[in-house]
Write an enzyme that holds these catalytic residues in place. Structure first.
Site, PDB file in Angstrom:
ATOM      1  CE  LYS A  32       4.221  -2.087   0.964  1.00 41.48           C
ATOM      2  NZ  LYS A  32       3.767  -3.270   0.231  1.00 41.48           N
ATOM      3  CB  THR A  33       7.216  -4.818  -3.521  1.00 42.25           C
ATOM      4  OG1 THR A  33       6.040  -4.094  -3.153  1.00 42.25           O
ATOM      5  CG2 THR A  33       6.821  -5.989  -4.404  1.00 42.25           C
ATOM      6  CG  ASP A 223       2.601  -6.313   1.384  1.00 43.23           C
ATOM      7  OD1 ASP A 223       3.264  -5.459   2.015  1.00 43.23           O
ATOM      8  OD2 ASP A 223       2.322  -6.197   0.182  1.00 43.23           O
ATOM      9  CD  GLU A 224       0.438  -2.170   1.829  1.00 35.35           C
ATOM     10  OE1 GLU A 224       0.570  -1.442   2.842  1.00 35.35           O
ATOM     11  OE2 GLU A 224       0.735  -1.789   0.685  1.00 35.35           O
ATOM     12  CD  GLN A 254       2.485   4.343   2.945  1.00 41.63           C
ATOM     13  OE1 GLN A 254       1.865   4.172   1.893  1.00 41.63           O
ATOM     14  NE2 GLN A 254       3.767   4.022   3.074  1.00 41.63           N
ATOM     15  NE  ARG A 610       0.963   7.181  -2.191  1.00 40.07           N
ATOM     16  CZ  ARG A 610       1.715   6.188  -1.782  1.00 40.07           C
ATOM     17  NH1 ARG A 610       1.893   5.115  -2.536  1.00 40.07           N
ATOM     18  NH2 ARG A 610       2.329   6.241  -0.608  1.00 40.07           N
TER      19      ARG A 610
END
Length: 758
Positions: A32-33, A223-224, A254, A610
């Site tokens: 996504k970044t 973002d997020e 998330q 993770r």
């Protein structure tokens, strides 16, 4: 557009869709970044003015990383993008526009310690019981009100809120909230929540300001997005109302910050606000092995409230996920420390390739002790950050007061630091005098002889002269942040006091202050910072998040210990997910509803994702809690994992593993012949599909009132009947036969929460 060549098809679609509302559902490890970075670069290459792009993140670190990546694609134009955290961007707007709300441009930003200090003072002033009006309780109550955009006046006017506060035995909460806001305003200060709350007020009451920024920002990206609260979403929605070019990126799977006010409904219901919304799903995971992705999918599939997506990976098949059973929490620490030690030797890994993730910070003890015994280097993320150390906060308090003499919390911290013979009584007299005359404490201090009620004499006058000399450096000579800070640190006597302390701790504190001055020098020397003033530096420091302040070059090759919440956004080759026991993970403190259970499951999903190469999950059969050894049962989440991808590792415990059979090769992973995860972890047979949602009026019945034959409700096991009560001194046990196939359970009543059903 060469930089688009490396994108997969959904990523490319997300980058090239630049007109109208867009929601990008980005699964874990889906890049996504990269998409946000390239989308921003693509906008600029298609003629969009960088000054008209607003990109909101949740950490300065994320913003800095994206700015650097954008710069590598399009060059120096990246510096002109409005990019940063919600708090830093809105603080910038409030610096420009805060005068309309009665603030000056040099307002202070209170951190949590400042807010707590003010609340303690208010509780004391109003003669309230600090054991009832606990500082954390009051602060959380105020924070929740602001994040829901409830003003002190609305709070006091609400009969529902009044009833809640009376039931919670804090009827003066509304008065405290109002006093807190008034004192912050008088101090020309905002806390973190105010940066959002006051921006909402600004846009609500000053439509000319709102209109200005609506037309300034042609493109708004978030973002997020799953972590936004009501206040953040309202601001974002208002800013994008004119051009409607809003792009939100997130993953509902998330969303793990409800306790901070994050509202998962923002992402789940985003389409309701934008009927012409384009939704693109990034479903390919580039981070983890197939086994890890499959196990993560099996857990999150249990949640009912979610946006459907099918996460997959083209990575290697990978090893099965190992389940470790330990006899106790100390055994758990020893097993994992030795496993890390052996794996590093055998596979040629670095310490930094390993992370231990737990539900609460308190769990770190057994792992720290075991790692130290084996001389394994480790670091704890989420501990005291550099800017929270006392000596650093002391220097910063001086600098804050030089910039803003209305900052009463900074004043209280520095007035007798270093000691100059000004006692608590004198300080209290100054505060009372200021309140009586309706002036600031600085007005009293700087004209002490004009206020007979105040005390302090020559010491107060000397302090005032010192601050006035510091003000000259800022306001008249216009020295940069480093020149002012280095002079203040020396002239105040702080540096000398630390230098003269020759203890190990004193030396460390002295070195920390020198490091702070180094940081200010770097700020001044950086080409990215056009404004080198002390005020601008203080703002940049006050807006640092935990994720921004935990980086230390000396911590690079160390095993990382952290909570799962702190681990969000990070990745490690080898992850140990520990403490998978009922009441710990999921946390008993967080299970009041089905929504709470789903949030805990999302937290488990975040922990699993993770891991890049290897994941090990552990639980203990016993653990010390509140000074007593408590028997533990494995977490329900272990039952929910697809057992195809699990295997039992070497364990230490009281029971032999009789039902676990050797693994068999079945193709891309080793598959156990054991039919379920429940057998793997030696759980009693029960209906593992049943998930009880506690009644909305659930209230624990006093254990002394329980009787055999009563029908009761348990928060986890549901409804049942008390078959037998055992009383042995202070120990009371209940044998309860539960419904829905759960069966009979023996519960220790000092821990179990039961409600009698009439």
């Amino acid at each position: 557009m060469d930089f688009l060549d490396g994108l997969n098809e959904p990523q490319r679609q997300a980058v090239e869709y630049i007109e109208g509302p867009l929601m990008i559902i980005a699964g874990a490890g889906s890049g996504k970044t990269r998409v946000l970075t390239y989308r921003t670069a693509y906008l600029i290459q298609n003629g969009v003015d960088p000054f008209s792009i607003l990109l909101l993140t949740f950490t300065n670190k994320a913003a800095g990383e994206m700015r650097h990546r954008i710069e590598t694609v399009i060059g120096g134009q990246a510096k002109n993008i409005w990019m940063g955290t919600f708090h830093s961007v809105f603080a910038k707007i409030l610096r420009f526009e805060g005068g309309k709300l009665g603030y000056t441009s040099n307002f202070s930003i209170y951190d949590t310690d400042d807010s707590k200090s003010l609340i303690r003072a208010l509780v004391k002033e109003q003669n309230l019981d600090d054991k009832v009006y606990k500082v954390n309780l009051v602060l959380n109550r105020i924070s929740n009100a602001k994040n829901r955009l409830i003003s002190p006046e609305q709070y006091l006017a609400s009969s529902i809120v009044e009833q809640e506060d009376r039931y919670a035995k804090i009827p003066m909460m509304g008065t405290l909230y109002k006093s807190y806001c008034l004192r912050c305003f008088q101090a020309n200060a905002m806390d973190f929540d105010d940066l959002l709350y006051q921006t909402n007020i600004l846009f609500r009451d000053h439509l000319d300001v709102l209109n200005k920024y609506q037309h300034k920002f042609k493109h708004v990206m978030v973002d997020e997005f799953q972590d936004t609260n009501v206040s953040q979403y309202l601001i974002t929605k208002k800013l994008a109302a004119v051009n409607r070019n809003i792009c939100v990126v997130g993953d509902d799977a998330q969303s793990i910050y409800a306790f901070r006010g994050a509202d998962i409904q923002n992402i789940l219901n985003f389409e309701r606000d934008y009927s012409d919304l384009k939704t693109i799903k990034l479903e390919e995971n580039y981070r983890s092995t197939k086994a890890i992705v499959a196990v993560a999918n099996s857990i999150i599939a249990r949640n009912k409230s979610q946006l459907k997506k099918d996460v997959f990976t083209s990575n290697e098949e990978g090893e099965q996920i190992e389940i470790i059973r330990a006899g106790s929490d100390n055994d758990e620490g020893r097993i994992i420390a030795s496993t890390i030690f052996e794996a590093r030797q055998k596979d040629g890994l670095k310490w930094s390739d390993f992370a231990i993730l737990y539900r609460t910070n308190a769990q770190s003890r057994s792992f720290e002790e075991s790692l130290r015994r084996l001389n394994i280097n480790y670091r704890i993320i989420g501990g005291l950050s550099f800017y929270q150390r006392k000596e650093i906060k002391d220097v910063l308090a001086y600098l804050r007061f030089v910039v803003n003499q209305n900052d009463e919390e900074a004043f209280k911290r520095i007035i007798n630091l270093p000691k100059r013979g000004i006692g608590d009584t004198s300080i209290a007299k100054i505060s009372v005098t200021a309140a009586e005359h309706k002036v600031s404490v600085w007005e009293v201090v700087s004209h002490i002889n004009q206020y007979p009620g105040a005390r302090g004499g020559a010491s107060i006058e000397n302090f005032a002269d010192l601050i006035k000399s510091f003000k000259l450096l800022v306001e008249v000579e216009q020295k940069d942040a480093y020149e002012v800070a280095s002079h203040v640190a020396k002239a105040s006597g702080l540096v000398r006091e630390l230098y003269e302390d020759k203890t190990v701790e004193g030396l460390a504190r002295y070195q920390n202050v020198q490091e702070l001055l180094n940081a200010i020098k770097q700020f001044v020397d950086s080409e990215e910072n056009e404004d080198k003033s002390l005020s601008t530096f203080l703002q940049s420091v006050s807006l640092l998040t935990n994720a921004d302040t935990n980086e230390d070059p000396n911590d690079r090759d160390k095993v990382t210990l952290m909570t799962v919440h702190s681990a969000k956004g990070l990745e490690f080759k080898n992850v140990f997910l520990v403490g998978l026991e009922e009441d710990l993970f999921p946390s008993q403190m967080m299970l009041q509803s089905q929504a709470d259970l789903e949030e805990e499951r999302r937290l488990f999903y975040v922990a699993i994702t993770r891991a890049e190469k290897k994941l090990m999950i552990s639980y203990a059969e016993s653990r010390y809690q509140f000074g007593r050894l408590k028997s533990c049962e494995p977490s329900r989440f272990l039952d929910e994992l697809d057992s195809t991808y699990l295997k039992m590792a070497k364990t230490s415990g009281k029971k032999e593993i009789s039902s676990f059979r050797p693994v068999q090769k079945t193709g891309f992973v080793e598959k156990s012949t054991s039919p379920s995860a429940a057998q793997l972890i030696q759980k009693p047979q029960q209906n593992t599909n049943y998930q009880h949602v506690p009644s909305s009026d659930f209230k624990q019945t006093d254990a002394l009132q329980l009787k055999e034959g009563q029908r009761v409700e348990h928060q986890k096991f549901g409804f049942g009947s008390i078959k037998k009560l055992e009383i042995n001194g202070a120990e009371r046990k209940a044998h309860i036969v539960f419904e829905k196939g759960i069966g009979e359970k023996v519960l220790l009543l000092s821990f179990a929460k039961l409600m009698v059903i009439e």
